[in-house]
Scaffold this motif. Structure first.
Motif, PDB file in Angstrom:
ATOM      1  N   LEU A  65       0.878  -1.222   0.186  1.00 18.30           N
ATOM      2  CA  LEU A  65      -0.090   0.037   0.044  1.00 18.30           C
ATOM      3  C   LEU A  65       0.787   1.219   0.066  1.00 18.30           C
ATOM      4  O   LEU A  65       1.394   1.769   1.033  1.00 18.30           O
ATOM      5  CB  LEU A  65      -0.833   0.000   1.386  1.00 18.30           C
ATOM      6  N   GLU A  66       1.166   1.746  -1.180  1.00 19.05           N
ATOM      7  CA  GLU A  66       2.175   2.844  -1.232  1.00 19.05           C
ATOM      8  C   GLU A  66       1.612   3.963  -2.511  1.00 19.05           C
ATOM      9  O   GLU A  66       0.901   3.407  -3.306  1.00 19.05           O
ATOM     10  CB  GLU A  66       3.317   2.519  -1.787  1.00 19.05           C
ATOM     11  N   GLY A  67       1.935   5.152  -2.124  1.00 21.33           N
ATOM     12  CA  GLY A  67       1.380   6.361  -3.339  1.00 21.33           C
ATOM     13  C   GLY A  67      -0.200   6.402  -3.251  1.00 21.33           C
ATOM     14  O   GLY A  67      -0.753   6.107  -2.349  1.00 21.33           O
ATOM     15  N   ASN A  68      -0.465   6.765  -4.336  1.00 19.25           N
ATOM     16  CA  ASN A  68      -2.088   7.096  -4.658  1.00 19.25           C
ATOM     17  C   ASN A  68      -2.678   5.927  -5.189  1.00 19.25           C
ATOM     18  O   ASN A  68      -4.045   6.037  -5.421  1.00 19.25           O
ATOM     19  CB  ASN A  68      -2.107   8.388  -5.222  1.00 19.25           C
ATOM     20  N   GLU A  69      -2.040   4.939  -5.478  1.00 17.93           N
ATOM     21  CA  GLU A  69      -2.727   3.554  -6.141  1.00 17.93           C
ATOM     22  C   GLU A  69      -3.760   3.199  -5.223  1.00 17.93           C
ATOM     23  O   GLU A  69      -3.297   2.862  -4.027  1.00 17.93           O
ATOM     24  CB  GLU A  69      -1.740   2.741  -6.489  1.00 17.93           C
ATOM     25  N   LYS A  70      -4.877   2.797  -5.743  1.00 19.18           N
ATOM     26  CA  LYS A  70      -5.984   2.193  -4.788  1.00 19.18           C
ATOM     27  C   LYS A  70      -6.205   0.782  -5.483  1.00 19.18           C
ATOM     28  O   LYS A  70      -6.605   0.690  -6.601  1.00 19.18           O
ATOM     29  CB  LYS A  70      -7.232   2.985  -5.005  1.00 19.18           C
ATOM     30  N   GLU A  71      -5.813  -0.236  -4.600  1.00 22.47           N
ATOM     31  CA  GLU A  71      -6.082  -1.484  -5.031  1.00 22.47           C
ATOM     32  C   GLU A  71      -7.246  -2.082  -4.341  1.00 22.47           C
ATOM     33  O   GLU A  71      -7.458  -1.963  -3.406  1.00 22.47           O
ATOM     34  CB  GLU A  71      -4.877  -2.546  -4.571  1.00 22.47           C
ATOM     35  N   GLU A  72      -8.172  -2.843  -5.109  1.00 22.26           N
ATOM     36  CA  GLU A  72      -9.296  -3.360  -4.664  1.00 22.26           C
ATOM     37  C   GLU A  72      -8.784  -4.564  -3.584  1.00 22.26           C
ATOM     38  O   GLU A  72      -8.168  -5.355  -3.928  1.00 22.26           O
ATOM     39  CB  GLU A  72     -10.104  -3.825  -5.752  1.00 22.26           C
ATOM     40  N   PRO A  73      -9.299  -4.571  -2.359  1.00 25.86           N
ATOM     41  CA  PRO A  73      -8.900  -5.363  -1.332  1.00 25.86           C
ATOM     42  C   PRO A  73      -9.748  -6.735  -1.642  1.00 25.86           C
ATOM     43  O   PRO A  73     -10.948  -6.755  -1.998  1.00 25.86           O
ATOM     44  CB  PRO A  73      -9.196  -4.833  -0.087  1.00 25.86           C
TER      45      PRO A  73
END
Length: 102
Positions: A65-73
């Motif tokens: 979880l880094e930066g502005n990237e949004k990963e779908e959990p």
């Protein structure tokens, strides 16, 4: 013998401080990084002597979880994380900030 008693008292004091710290973390959002690169975020419910951790409402992230990237959990719900797979544990401040605005 007196030296052994002093050492035991120090050990008891350390254990007591550790228990207080663990108690302060109960029901807080925790971020657990694992040896395989996954990150789990959930509510800290309990632990045991083997350092296994139980998280409630747990979400799994495959990428860091880094930066502005949004990963779908991936939603896991209640999860037990074996202690030997844990790299680090921290209070998840991003979840705390999000809940303050709701």
């Amino acid at each position: 013998m007196a030296g052994e008693v002093v050492e035991k008292k120090d050990t008891d004091k350390d254990a007591s401080e550790g228990k207080k710290k663990l108690s302060s973390w109960l029901n807080k959002s925790m971020k657990v990084k694992m040896t395989d690169g996954r990150t789990l975020i959930g509510v800290f419910l309990c632990t045991d002597r083997e350092r296994n951790v139980i998280l409630g409402g747990c979400e799994e992230y495959l990428k860091p979880l880094e930066g502005n990237e949004k990963e779908e959990p991936r939603i896991l719900g209640l999860a037990m994380i074996p202690g030997h797979h844990i790299v680090s544990i921290s209070i998840d401040k991003s979840q705390l900030q999000d809940s303050e605005f709701q």
